[in-house]
Write a protein that holds these residues in place. Structure first.
Motif, PDB file in Angstrom:
ATOM      1  N   ASP A 215       0.797  -1.235   0.000  1.00 30.29           N
ATOM      2  CA  ASP A 215       0.000   0.000   0.000  1.00 30.29           C
ATOM      3  C   ASP A 215       0.827   1.280   0.000  1.00 30.29           C
ATOM      4  O   ASP A 215       1.532   1.570   0.963  1.00 30.29           O
ATOM      5  CB  ASP A 215      -0.904   0.019   1.238  1.00 30.29           C
ATOM      6  CG  ASP A 215      -1.851  -1.155   1.240  1.00 30.29           C
ATOM      7  OD1 ASP A 215      -2.381  -1.483   0.167  1.00 30.29           O
ATOM      8  OD2 ASP A 215      -2.026  -1.777   2.307  1.00 30.29           O
ATOM      9  N   LEU A 216       0.710   2.045  -1.051  1.00 33.15           N
ATOM     10  CA  LEU A 216       1.468   3.295  -1.118  1.00 33.15           C
ATOM     11  C   LEU A 216       0.822   4.360  -0.233  1.00 33.15           C
ATOM     12  O   LEU A 216      -0.401   4.469  -0.151  1.00 33.15           O
ATOM     13  CB  LEU A 216       1.533   3.810  -2.565  1.00 33.15           C
ATOM     14  CG  LEU A 216       2.324   2.954  -3.554  1.00 33.15           C
ATOM     15  CD1 LEU A 216       2.479   3.697  -4.876  1.00 33.15           C
ATOM     16  CD2 LEU A 216       3.700   2.593  -3.013  1.00 33.15           C
ATOM     17  N   VAL A 217       1.682   5.131   0.421  1.00 33.69           N
ATOM     18  CA  VAL A 217       1.174   6.218   1.258  1.00 33.69           C
ATOM     19  C   VAL A 217       1.683   7.571   0.767  1.00 33.69           C
ATOM     20  O   VAL A 217       1.315   8.609   1.294  1.00 33.69           O
ATOM     21  CB  VAL A 217       1.563   6.036   2.736  1.00 33.69           C
ATOM     22  CG1 VAL A 217       0.887   4.800   3.298  1.00 33.69           C
ATOM     23  CG2 VAL A 217       3.072   5.934   2.921  1.00 33.69           C
ATOM     24  N   TYR A 218       2.557   7.536  -0.260  1.00 32.49           N
ATOM     25  CA  TYR A 218       3.171   8.800  -0.657  1.00 32.49           C
ATOM     26  C   TYR A 218       3.660   8.735  -2.086  1.00 32.49           C
ATOM     27  O   TYR A 218       4.244   7.741  -2.514  1.00 32.49           O
ATOM     28  CB  TYR A 218       4.350   9.089   0.270  1.00 32.49           C
ATOM     29  CG  TYR A 218       5.004  10.428   0.061  1.00 32.49           C
ATOM     30  CD1 TYR A 218       4.261  11.601   0.107  1.00 32.49           C
ATOM     31  CD2 TYR A 218       6.374  10.511  -0.154  1.00 32.49           C
ATOM     32  CE1 TYR A 218       4.881  12.828  -0.076  1.00 32.49           C
ATOM     33  CE2 TYR A 218       6.997  11.743  -0.327  1.00 32.49           C
ATOM     34  CZ  TYR A 218       6.242  12.901  -0.284  1.00 32.49           C
ATOM     35  OH  TYR A 218       6.853  14.115  -0.459  1.00 32.49           O
TER      36      TYR A 218
ATOM     37  N   GLU B  28       6.433   5.894  -1.588  1.00 31.45           N
ATOM     38  CA  GLU B  28       6.710   5.235  -0.310  1.00 31.45           C
ATOM     39  C   GLU B  28       5.499   4.439   0.126  1.00 31.45           C
ATOM     40  O   GLU B  28       4.358   4.867  -0.042  1.00 31.45           O
ATOM     41  CB  GLU B  28       7.001   6.273   0.785  1.00 31.45           C
ATOM     42  CG  GLU B  28       8.363   6.887   0.683  1.00 31.45           C
ATOM     43  CD  GLU B  28       8.584   7.988   1.711  1.00 31.45           C
ATOM     44  OE1 GLU B  28       7.816   8.080   2.691  1.00 31.45           O
ATOM     45  OE2 GLU B  28       9.524   8.766   1.505  1.00 31.45           O
ATOM     46  N   SER B  29       5.781   3.254   0.693  1.00 32.44           N
ATOM     47  CA  SER B  29       4.731   2.531   1.400  1.00 32.44           C
ATOM     48  C   SER B  29       5.129   2.560   2.863  1.00 32.44           C
ATOM     49  O   SER B  29       6.037   3.297   3.240  1.00 32.44           O
ATOM     50  CB  SER B  29       4.626   1.104   0.874  1.00 32.44           C
ATOM     51  OG  SER B  29       5.813   0.417   1.169  1.00 32.44           O
ATOM     52  N   VAL B  30       4.481   1.771   3.709  1.00 31.67           N
ATOM     53  CA  VAL B  30       4.810   1.810   5.128  1.00 31.67           C
ATOM     54  C   VAL B  30       6.242   1.354   5.363  1.00 31.67           C
ATOM     55  O   VAL B  30       6.974   1.940   6.137  1.00 31.67           O
ATOM     56  CB  VAL B  30       3.822   0.939   5.928  1.00 31.67           C
ATOM     57  CG1 VAL B  30       4.289   0.788   7.351  1.00 31.67           C
ATOM     58  CG2 VAL B  30       2.444   1.573   5.908  1.00 31.67           C
ATOM     59  N   LYS B  31       6.652   0.299   4.659  1.00 33.09           N
ATOM     60  CA  LYS B  31       7.947  -0.310   4.966  1.00 33.09           C
ATOM     61  C   LYS B  31       8.983  -0.203   3.867  1.00 33.09           C
ATOM     62  O   LYS B  31      10.075  -0.740   3.989  1.00 33.09           O
ATOM     63  CB  LYS B  31       7.738  -1.809   5.269  1.00 33.09           C
ATOM     64  CG  LYS B  31       6.991  -2.086   6.553  1.00 33.09           C
ATOM     65  CD  LYS B  31       7.864  -1.827   7.758  1.00 33.09           C
ATOM     66  CE  LYS B  31       7.095  -2.171   9.031  1.00 33.09           C
ATOM     67  NZ  LYS B  31       7.645  -1.525  10.202  1.00 33.09           N
ATOM     68  N   SER B  32       8.611   0.395   2.729  1.00 32.17           N
ATOM     69  CA  SER B  32       9.627   0.483   1.694  1.00 32.17           C
ATOM     70  C   SER B  32       9.424   1.726   0.848  1.00 32.17           C
ATOM     71  O   SER B  32       8.434   2.446   0.993  1.00 32.17           O
ATOM     72  CB  SER B  32       9.632  -0.780   0.839  1.00 32.17           C
ATOM     73  OG  SER B  32       8.385  -0.941   0.235  1.00 32.17           O
ATOM     74  N   ALA B  33      10.390   1.947  -0.007  1.00 36.84           N
ATOM     75  CA  ALA B  33      10.363   3.137  -0.844  1.00 36.84           C
ATOM     76  C   ALA B  33      10.878   2.762  -2.214  1.00 36.84           C
ATOM     77  O   ALA B  33      11.633   1.814  -2.351  1.00 36.84           O
ATOM     78  CB  ALA B  33      11.238   4.223  -0.238  1.00 36.84           C
ATOM     79  N   GLY B  34      10.443   3.480  -3.224  1.00 37.50           N
ATOM     80  CA  GLY B  34      10.912   3.181  -4.569  1.00 37.50           C
ATOM     81  C   GLY B  34      11.062   4.456  -5.380  1.00 37.50           C
ATOM     82  O   GLY B  34      10.511   5.502  -5.046  1.00 37.50           O
TER      83      GLY B  34
END
Lengths: 127, 489, 445
Positions: free
Chosen positions: A37-40, A61-67
């Motif tokens: 789930d993306l949050v940003y 960004e999701s809760v635990k990762s970024a791309g």
């Protein structure tokens, strides 16, 4: 998981839809699934910027990762999907249509030849 | 029911502390500059004490149980340390007092610098960095400045093993260096062939954690440091895992040029729920002129009549200041007291038992959990928290289930090169009884994972809260409570 | 003592591992470097350590013995016993970063309350869990601004009256960023800022009250900064904020500061507390830990570390800061202090500081030879121009058990024998009168 055959793909999980000399760019279904789930969503370029292949266009960004979203082609940024700033979850729900991120007016359409087909990309994802 | 927050507990008109009345003639204050909307809570002292006692009960801590959080060295923090740092003679000294009035502080800092030098083999130490991450930043900056000073400022590439902690590459880029990842070999060491192939004229150095984040000693450390030195680079050592090496080996002897210490890990100052830490930096002789300022030195030698005078000096090519004043002094007092108490023999025993405890756990767990690098570990080790036969179980589920057995979970999902990593660091202060109870819990959870996975998925069942919705937190971003009372007065 | 193993247990454990001696655990370390000689004394008892500690601590002249008028970024305030009573609880100080929220709600809620209190105090909407100190918080604010403009704006304008240590730390941190340029502006004339603020400016940084104690109205400067599209940051004294208009009211984008006055012992300069608050739009750019509210599976309210995907352990070389921990326990102390004093207590402390400092300034300005510039508004710190070198005056004060103010003569060579004096609620009228008496004598030394 969907890999629409009309799209081109990059090793870094972007898809490209070509409409004339315009490249529409987003993140693949596989990428959104890996990120969860993306949050940003943030665009790191502005309309009018001239960019090279692999310029970082945006970040998610999701809760635990970024791309990162990297440019598959060079050219000029002509539109950015600002809806994603408020609702990044669109990318999870519909990565290939409403979840598009950038439109680039291509400088050199031969760069498209370096991209992968749906089958090639699917193979990469399976590895 | 969850504990109310201090704003919800507020009752207008209460105050927890009485101060003396103002005893001087009053001066007028310009009304147009007056603060109008100070929305702070109002509580009595007992309200405050009860509230924080309730919160304290919701925490797991070393004082309450086993805390094998890998790479964090959660050893027992002696109560003596707390008393030492609270001596009024230390706690009530102002950082800008004349040095003649703070010789006790300065001698303590000097002795701590000397002790850290002796333990690590370095030529000089600065106590200034505020935490490990800042020590790392300082170490990389020193490398950069040194290279610039010898006309090698173009070197902008720093090699970092794939097992490294994320702070390493972050510290490198804060210094304008490009982080390049070095792969590990099948024994968990830096891949020497790959390393050799990455060497060129742009290498500024290597950042290495030893023992590494797999808990393994870099068996080829001397070859690794030789390769880097031959290429004209310097080697940065991440001292996070120094607990395995105190009195066993000196990093400087292994070819490390600059290293930070984590006083809050190795030297048993409390972790405080996430700080304060302290990250002194040690360097070899040629890097000493670049240390952050100030450092403590004898500035006037003593004689038969007078004691020497201790004071601050600024190294001649110092990288500058990285915090206000002189370092995390209160943490330095604790580390000093700890080193004084243990002495050379005690520090070595601590390292030996940290390693003994880790290897004992590893030996007892290796039949139940997959161990990716099955060899002698140092103070910690990594197992996989997943089984092919239990496809729905993740390392996180094991961690949460450990809470139901009254243990703090290990570090999850780090290092990144191990699938579903569980990183376990028992430390030397835990008894065999405690370790045996932990082993039993881990074996029991491994069985549950195969037979009753729902127990793991539902865990924790007995903690103050069940699993929390991190997505909601990140989306809504409520990071402050809206004061809900007397806004208008 | 801290190693509980019996000989038998050790033997059993080694056997389980398949080794004979403890030293066998270290065969992977190069033999020539194994078991080096450590030239430190052997271990001793707690009783003996505490003797050493007492010997060292009593070699200091602490503020238990001296009357303190020294400030300059670290201030003596009374610390109510309740603060230390709570932070001495091992449930707080022997826990670590709350990675596992289900069993760390105590720490998490306390940080959330800390963030809320800092937001309330500064008037801002978001706060992180703290930085190392006021200086590093200031440096992180500069880095935030650098990233906010993606490195395209590279000029940082600092007020000369921003704490000199903060300026030095900002310089150290910004050195790693390409082409950054730091400009220092002396005084507050708008024309001087106008000459510097341009469309390459990322940030304007001022201190409130400034390093010399002065309270400046920044409204026009903020407008000018925002017109150029840059950010405005303020390093504030948290106690002063109970009395002064909040930085949010005059439009600051970032408010940082040294939290030491909030119940933290002077402790020779650390550990202290860097607070960091912003407008909500900047929250994702804040470095360091942030706690957010959420619910658990049963819908019970709880707290977690949030926005962690921006941090170094996930973003690695792309993270904007390498900070891991905050100043957890110190932030807890500030939280307890602010909760215990509350709104009324903090206002009283701030007013006491203001009133006592103004009384002191007035009395000192009446001593022949001493001058105090009382035209501009100040809070609890002010510059005294002395009749002779400050070093000499301070020596005389010290011989009367008074710790005088900071000697500014090397930092501000343009001022005449300048001494920066601080007065807080911990000084009473008798102490201030005594200071004046000794200052008066010092003219003739």
């Amino acid at each position: 998981m969907k890999f629409p055959s009309e799209l081109k793909y990059t090793e870094t999980d972007e898809w490209v839809l070509v409409e004339g000399n315009i490249a529409i760019i987003g993140l693949t279904d596989f990428a959104q699934d890996q990120l969860s789930d993306l949050v940003y969503f943030e665009s790191l370029v502005e309309v009018g910027d001239v960019i090279e292949v692999e310029t970082q266009l945006g970040t998610v960004e999701s809760v635990k990762s970024a791309g990162d979203v990297l440019a598959p082609v060079s050219g000029e940024v002509i539109e950015i999907n600002t809806d994603l700033e408020d609702e990044p979850e669109i990318v999870n729900a519909d990565p290939y249509v409403d979840g598009w991120m950038f439109k680039i007016k291509m400088a050199n359409s031969s760069e498209l030849d370096d991209l992968m087909s749906a089958d090639e990309y699917m193979e990469q994802c399976e590895e | 029911m969850s504990e109310k927050n201090i704003f919800e507990l507020s009752v207008q008109g209460r105050t927890g502390v009485r101060y003396p009345d103002i005893d001087v003639p009053l001066t007028e204050y310009p009304q147009h500059l007056k603060r109008e909307n100070l929305a702070l809570p109002e509580l009595s002292e007992l309200d405050v004490v009860r509230h924080f006692s309730h919160l304290a009960k919701l925490n797991y801590s070393i004082d309450s149980g086993f805390y094998p959080l890998g790479s964090c060295t959660m050893k027992y923090n002696p109560k003596m340390n707390e008393q030492a740092a609270r001596q009024p003679g230390f706690a009530s000294t102002h950082p800008l007092q004349p040095i003649e009035t703070t010789q006790g502080n300065l001698v303590l800092m000097y002795l701590l610098q000397e002790a850290l030098k002796e333990i690590s083999g370095f030529h000089s130490v600065s106590l200034q960095p505020a935490a490990g991450a800042q020590g790392e930043f300082v170490g990389v900056r020193i490398i950069r400045r040194y290279l610039q000073s010898i006309g090698e400022g173009h070197r902008d590439k720093i090699l970092i093993p794939d097992s490294a902690h994320g702070t390493n590459p972050a510290s490198a880029s804060m210094n304008g260096l490009k982080a390049v990842q070095v792969p590990s070999d099948e024994r968990g060491n830096i891949d020497l062939v790959a390393l050799q192939n990455m060497i060129d004229n742009n290498v500024a150095g290597l950042m290495v954690t030893n023992p590494n984040t797999l808990g393994l000693f870099e068996e080829n450390i001397c070859e690794v440091t030789k390769i880097i030195h031959a290429a004209g680079g310097l080697v940065y050592g991440d001292g996070a895992n120094m607990n395995a090496l105190m009195g066993i080996a000196k990093p400087a002897d292994l070819g490390i040029d600059v290293m930070h210490f984590n006083l809050h890990k190795t030297f048993s100052t409390p972790h405080g729920g996430g700080g304060p830490g302290s990250g002194p930096v040690g360097v070899i002789e040629k890097l000493a002129p670049f240390l952050p300022s100030p450092i403590v030195a004898i500035i006037e030698p003593g004689n038969d009549e007078y004691a020497p005078l201790y004071g601050f000096i600024e190294p001649e090519q110092s990288i500058g200041r990285v915090k206000a004043f002189h370092g995390q002094f209160g943490v330095l007092v604790r580390a000093f007291a700890y080193i004084d108490l243990l002495g050379s023999d005690g520090l070595r025993l601590a390292a030996e038992h940290a390693v003994l405890n880790a290897n004992y756990l590893l030996a007892k767990l290796k039949d139940y959990y997959h161990v990716p690098y099955p060899r002698l570990c140092k103070h910690e080790f990594v197992v996989e928290g997943a089984w092919e036969e239990a496809p729905d179980i993740h390392a996180l589920d094991i961690s949460k289930r450990l809470m139901d057995y009254n243990f703090h979970p290990p570090t999850n999902y780090f290092p990144l090169i191990v699938h579903e990593a569980l990183m376990i660091e028992p430390t030397e202060t835990e008894s065999k009884d405690t370790l045996d109870e932990f082993i039993e819990a881990m074996i029991s959870i491994a069985n549950e994972a195969h037979t009753r996975p729902e127990l793991l998925h539902a865990a924790p069942a007995t903690a103050p809260l069940r699993r929390l919705d991190e997505l909601k937190a990140a989306k809504e971003l409520t990071v402050c409570c809206t004061p809900i009372f007397n806004q208008d007065d | 003592m801290f190693i509980p193993h019996t000989t038998q247990e050790r033997t059993d454990m080694l056997k389980a591992i398949g080794l004979e001696h403890v030293s066998d655990l270290f065969i992977d370390i190069p033999a020539e470097h194994r078991y080096p000689d450590i030239k430190l004394p052997k271990g001793i008892s707690e009783m003996e350590v505490m003797d050493h500690i007492h010997e060292l601590s009593s070699a200091n002249e602490s503020l238990e013995d001296l009357i303190c008028f020294l400030g300059a970024g670290a201030y003596r305030h009374y610390i109510p016993a309740v603060v230390d009573g709570i932070i001495q609880d091992g449930s707080f100080y022997s826990a670590y970063t709350p990675y596992q929220p289900e069993i760390s709600q105590g720490t998490l809620q306390a940080i959330y309350e800390y963030q809320s209190l800092i937001a309330a105090l500064t008037g801002m909407e978001a706060s992180n869990a703290s930085h190392y100190d006021g200086a590093t918080a200031a440096a992180e604010a500069c880095i935030l601004a650098y990233h906010q403009y993606r490195g395209k704006r590279t000029k940082f304008i600092l007020s000369r009256n921003l704490h000199p240590h903060y300026q030095q730390v900002i310089r150290t941190y910004l050195e790693g960023f390409e082409d950054t340029n730091i400009v220092v502006v002396d005084g507050y004339a708008l024309a001087d800022f106008q000459a510097e603020i341009d469309n390459n400016t990322a940030l304007v940084y001022v201190q409130y009250p400034d390093f010399l104690g002065k309270v400046i109205e920044f409204d026009d400067l903020v407008t000018m900064t925002h017109q150029a599209g840059a950010l405005f940051a303020v390093s504030a004294n948290p106690i002063a904020l109970a009395l002064l208009k909040s930085p949010a009211e005059f439009g600051a984008d970032i408010v940082t500061g040294e939290g030491q006055p909030l119940g933290i012992p002077l402790s020779y300069g650390g550990p202290y507390l860097g607070f960091f608050a912003t407008r909500k739009e900047l929250i994702r750019k804040i470095a360091g830990r942030i706690v957010g509210e959420t619910v658990d599976q049963d819908g019970k309210r709880g707290y977690v570390l949030t926005l962690t995907a921006r941090e170094q352990h996930i973003r690695r070389e792309k993270a904007t800061s390498n900070i891991c921990t905050n100043q957890g326990l110190i932030a807890l102390a500030a939280t307890v202090y602010l909760s215990a004093l509350g709104k009324n207590g903090l206002i009283h402390v701030a007013e006491s500081c203001y009133q006592k400092a103004h009384y002191a300034a007035r009395q000192i300005s009446q001593i022949p030879g001493y001058k105090v510039d009382t035209d501009e508004l100040f809070f609890h710190e002010f510059v005294v121009s002395c009749p002779s070198p400050v070093r000499e005056i301070n020596e005389h004060l010290l011989s009367h058990q008074i710790l005088g103010g900071l000697d500014l003569s090397s930092l501000y060579p343009d001022l005449k024998n300048p001494m920066l004096l601080a007065v807080t609620e911990s000084n009473d009228k008798t102490q201030i009168d005594y200071l004046c008496e000794v200052l008066s004598e010092a003219r003739h030394v």
